[in-house]
Design a protein around this motif. Sequence first.
Motif, short mmCIF file in Angstrom:
data_model
loop_
_atom_site.label_atom_id
_atom_site.label_comp_id
_atom_site.label_asym_id
_atom_site.label_seq_id
_atom_site.Cartn_x
_atom_site.Cartn_y
_atom_site.Cartn_z
N TRP A 160 21.94 27.38 40.84
CA TRP A 160 22.94 27.84 41.78
C TRP A 160 22.42 29.07 42.51
O TRP A 160 21.82 29.95 41.88
N ALA A 161 22.66 29.15 43.80
CA ALA A 161 22.23 30.32 44.57
C ALA A 161 23.44 30.93 45.28
O ALA A 161 24.49 30.29 45.38
N VAL A 162 23.24 32.15 45.75
CA VAL A 162 24.33 32.82 46.47
C VAL A 162 24.67 32.00 47.72
O VAL A 162 23.78 31.57 48.44
N GLY A 163 25.96 31.79 47.93
CA GLY A 163 26.39 31.02 49.08
C GLY A 163 26.66 29.56 48.74
O GLY A 163 27.27 28.83 49.52
N ASP A 164 26.19 29.11 47.57
CA ASP A 164 26.38 27.72 47.18
C ASP A 164 27.84 27.43 46.85
O ASP A 164 28.54 28.27 46.30
N GLU A 165 28.24 26.22 47.20
CA GLU A 165 29.54 25.70 46.76
C GLU A 165 29.25 24.99 45.45
O GLU A 165 28.39 24.11 45.41
N VAL A 166 29.91 25.40 44.38
CA VAL A 166 29.59 24.76 43.10
C VAL A 166 30.86 24.24 42.45
O VAL A 166 31.97 24.61 42.83
N GLU A 167 30.66 23.36 41.48
CA GLU A 167 31.82 22.77 40.82
C GLU A 167 31.84 23.18 39.35
O GLU A 167 30.84 23.04 38.64
N ILE A 168 32.95 23.76 38.92
CA ILE A 168 33.09 24.11 37.51
C ILE A 168 34.31 23.38 36.97
O ILE A 168 35.42 23.57 37.46
N ARG A 169 34.08 22.54 36.01
CA ARG A 169 35.15 21.77 35.38
C ARG A 169 36.07 21.14 36.42
O ARG A 169 37.30 21.25 36.35
N VAL A 176 29.05 34.18 45.02
CA VAL A 176 28.87 35.31 45.94
C VAL A 176 27.86 36.34 45.41
O VAL A 176 27.43 37.22 46.15
N GLY A 177 27.51 36.20 44.15
CA GLY A 177 26.55 37.18 43.62
C GLY A 177 25.91 36.71 42.33
O GLY A 177 26.47 35.91 41.59
N ILE A 178 24.68 37.20 42.11
CA ILE A 178 23.96 36.93 40.86
C ILE A 178 23.58 38.28 40.25
O ILE A 178 23.03 39.14 40.94
N PHE A 179 23.88 38.45 38.98
CA PHE A 179 23.54 39.73 38.31
C PHE A 179 22.05 39.84 38.07
O PHE A 179 21.37 38.84 37.87
#
Lengths: 426, 225
Positions: A160-169, A176-179
């Motif tokens: 997953w990258a910033v800006g990606d639309e992802v599906e969780i459950r 919007v961010g990665i630590f």
Amino acid sequence: MEIIRNMWRRKFRTFLTIFGIIIGIFAFTVMGSMALKLNKMIAGGKQYITGQITISPKGTDYTSGTTGMLPVDLLNKIKAVEGVEAVEGGVGLMLDEPDPDNPTTVSFSAPKSIYSFDPDSNFKNKNWETMAMKEGKLIDTNSAENDISIGINIALDKKWAVGDEVEIRGRKFKVVGIFDKTMTGPDEYVFMNIKPARELFVENNPFLKSLKEKSDNAQKISDRELANLPLEARQQIIEAQAFKIEDVSTSASVSWKDGVDPETVVESIKANYKDQVTVLSPKKMGEEIDKASSTMNAIIFGSAILALVVGLFSIVNTMIMSISERTREIGIKKAIGASSRSIAIEYTIEAGVIGLLGGAFGMGLGMLTAYLINQKMASKGAEIFLIDGTFMIEVVIFSFVIGIIAGIIPALRASKLKVVDAIREL
Amino acid sequence: MKKVVVSAKGLKKTYKMSKKNIVQALKGVDIEVCEGDFSAIVGPSGCGKSTLMHILGLLDKPDSGTLEIDGVDMTRLPDKKAYKIRAKKIGFIFQGFNLIPTLTALENVILAGRYGGLKATKRKARAKTLLELLGLKDRLGHKPNELSGGQQQRVAIARSLMNDPAIILADEPTGELDSKTSLEIMEILKKLNREDNKTFLIVTHNMDVAESCKKIIRLKDGKND
């Protein structure tokens, strides 16, 4: 130079001894790196957990995974306890549906989970106010409801990258961010708004789901319709209407006012709500964590040291053999003016060099192994070793010192040889 | 009058091999060696030659008697200081050459310089000069097992000269050499005595060797004969 040549005289024996040390140091390096990683994770967890008072509903059983609920009324009451600054209810759940075919996955990292963030609460963990970001930003009060910030390992594993639309459950979110890598728990976390988090939680809990459906249906009944219903049915519907999704919290985090001793706050909460909640004191949790990690460290380092003791004795053995082979030489050296001290130093250094070589190769091999395994696991974000430069240097120094220690007794024996006795062997 | 380098009086030494086997190796030996002497100690085997040599070389201590080297009383010298005297005042030449097998000819000689406290920069130059003087210019980098017996003994001689000792003790220096090489080695020692006034005390049971010395000290049954 002479030392290397002396070692070279019995190549095979020297090789075997060094090989023994290599195995010992290899085990020590690999296990040590593992311990370092675990300790780092634990330290991160400790920092987090000691920065707040954690409250769980009575009856929560972490081992069986049974969770209770904390009613919002209760959280509001706790907010009023003296010394309490803020209370934030939250839900936590696994990121992925457990795989029934592979129910237990042993992992060196925290399980991938969803952590809720309540934009309306002013709660802040005392030790962990914000997260350093690798990319993008941490969700805050201005973020959209379906914005999420994710740990580095989640990003790597799920790609997953910033800006990606992802599906969780089954629900859509936007990253919007990665630590930044923390080497600890947050690497495996998805931070999301409390609202969708609660909805996902309810969605995945059959009991709550049916409650919510009843409630939703009850909401549809207008007051006028309700007034016409029999009393019993009316009461049931009113009860059903009373279910609010805001009531679903599986745990709560409490912060204390500045200058207040958190332990006093813990005691005050306990005094009033002991029957309803379990209160985890930062101090006690810290102590518990220390206890657990010291036991683990003792096991890991204990077994590594066992391997080293074997190495130590093999150096002692080699040195004693090589000294008895060189009795004559020691005699000659003393006859032409070597002091006992210089003889002792010579043999001690020889043992030290054996230790140093074994240590350097063993450490190199161990680190290479750790690196390769980490590389393989990195794509899944499940590195199990911490490769630390200081530790590497310490291991080699340690091995050199082990060699020196192993060399001392044989070297003293050599230095105490009587010249006449040594010369007689001529 | 010549300077006395070694002076021993009434040296006694007993070895207890087991409870019942007590060997009286020296029963009161007097010996005096002056600067520039070229003396031989002779006697049948078991007469105490080696024991005397060990005591004179500070490798062993007498049970009684006095020993002075270069005017210093050695009987009261603590073990911890003996190595310094051994390094600086005494040169050793052994029967079996006794070079360190892992070191080259040059390194073997340098080692003695190191023990004798010579500065690192001077050691190499001096060792080279000595080996060249003894005809080993082409053998500096050779290890003992690459040298003939005579060459090894010449390295040992160079080693014994390294710290310019007051006395050189030679224990059967030709014992493992053929007669031709023995003569060569003895010639070298004599030349060093003649030209550089080096003091030698040679233990031998070879009468040819003994008779080529200026002075012969005879031992028999642990006493001066």
